[in-house]
Design a protein around this motif. Sequence first.
Motif, short mmCIF file in Angstrom:
data_model
loop_
_atom_site.label_atom_id
_atom_site.label_comp_id
_atom_site.label_asym_id
_atom_site.label_seq_id
_atom_site.Cartn_x
_atom_site.Cartn_y
_atom_site.Cartn_z
N MET A 1 13.83 -3.85 5.69
CA MET A 1 12.91 -3.06 5.68
C MET A 1 13.05 -1.94 5.93
SD MET A 1 9.79 -5.05 5.43
CE MET A 1 8.99 -3.60 5.64
N GLU B 1 6.30 -3.13 -0.44
CA GLU B 1 5.31 -1.81 0.13
C GLU B 1 4.29 -1.04 -1.29
OE1 GLU B 1 5.66 -0.86 2.93
OE2 GLU B 1 5.59 1.21 3.33
N THR C 1 11.59 3.08 -1.19
CA THR C 1 10.00 3.47 -2.40
C THR C 1 9.27 4.86 -2.10
OG1 THR C 1 8.60 2.47 -0.59
CG2 THR C 1 9.52 0.63 -1.81
N ARG D 1 11.63 0.92 2.72
CA ARG D 1 10.18 1.34 2.57
C ARG D 1 11.88 3.10 2.06
NH1 ARG D 1 6.67 0.41 6.56
NH2 ARG D 1 6.32 2.56 6.99
N PRO E 1 3.04 -7.99 1.44
CA PRO E 1 3.18 -5.86 1.79
C PRO E 1 3.43 -5.92 3.39
CG PRO E 1 1.20 -6.61 0.47
CD PRO E 1 1.09 -7.75 0.92
N GLY E 2 4.56 -4.89 3.66
CA GLY E 2 4.80 -4.79 4.80
C GLY E 2 6.06 -5.60 5.22
#
Length: 315
Positions: A77, A148, A84, A81, A184-185
């Motif tokens: 993650m 994301e 992105t 992230r 998402p996430g």
Amino acid sequence: MSSAAIDAAWPTWWNDDLSESPSAHAELRFALARKLGLAPKPLLGERVEFVWMDKARFKHLGAETEADQMVLSSFAMSVGRLLTRTVPAGKGFQGIAAEELRSSILKSSQYVDLRTLLGACWALSVPAVHLRVFPLAVKAMHAMVIAEGDIGAIMLGRDASYPAPLAFTLAHEIGHLALGHVRPGNALVDVEDPALAKDRDEEEQEADAYALTLLTGSPKPEITTEFKKYNAPTLAAAVVRAGPQHRIEPGTLALCVGHLQRNWPIVMSALSFIYPQPVAVWKAVNALARTQIDWSALMEDDRDFVYALLNLDDV
């Protein structure tokens, strides 16, 4: 967590002269926590808490412990992230059918292969990189993908000397994003090679079908061989002839034969006759990433981290 991951995350500005500075220590904790997905406050003591510990699902999980899973989840993650942030707002793969994506690629290319898949990823604002630093001392991941917002990031871990095996892995991970398997996430970690795993759940079967359709035009390509027994040079010659007729990259066609007939030693040997020479495929993946990443979108400390993770000094 591996020492290599910690070394990559360790800020270049740190030196021993700062060891007596409380503010420098605080800055160091926050820098490490941000990159590795840790909670900064517990680093004051002996505990380590993972911020993203419950944000990943694992496929083909082997002997990894709960602690290993927390490391993989938070690392996926945090790095995903970060990646992105380096691309513009884009469409991503969500909802794009494999047939649609294949048709689009074939408008300008003879095959759907690793090069064109990587191009599609970056064009749709989905960073695709090959990690050279792994979060566990014993590498325990084949690929990781995060979602994301509307986009995502794909982090490959599989080493390959020829592009076709990595093309299937990338197509499989694209399938996870396109089919909405990653919320998402959240992240999804393929611990083992999805092409070789024996126990595949429904999502894995769907991602396999997506990858095969994207690469060959069919989720179950019908492939027959003229001879019951053949050697690697014979197979290589056959797929080099047949591939262009069906607009399937020859190495991918050879892998399809291996999947159907389970004669992997011959197939893997055939790759050495299909391609001019073995290469470090990860270098091509990350060479493209270096040109596509918007480095200005990252703080200097994070730029150093990503640079180390992709081993761009050797690209």
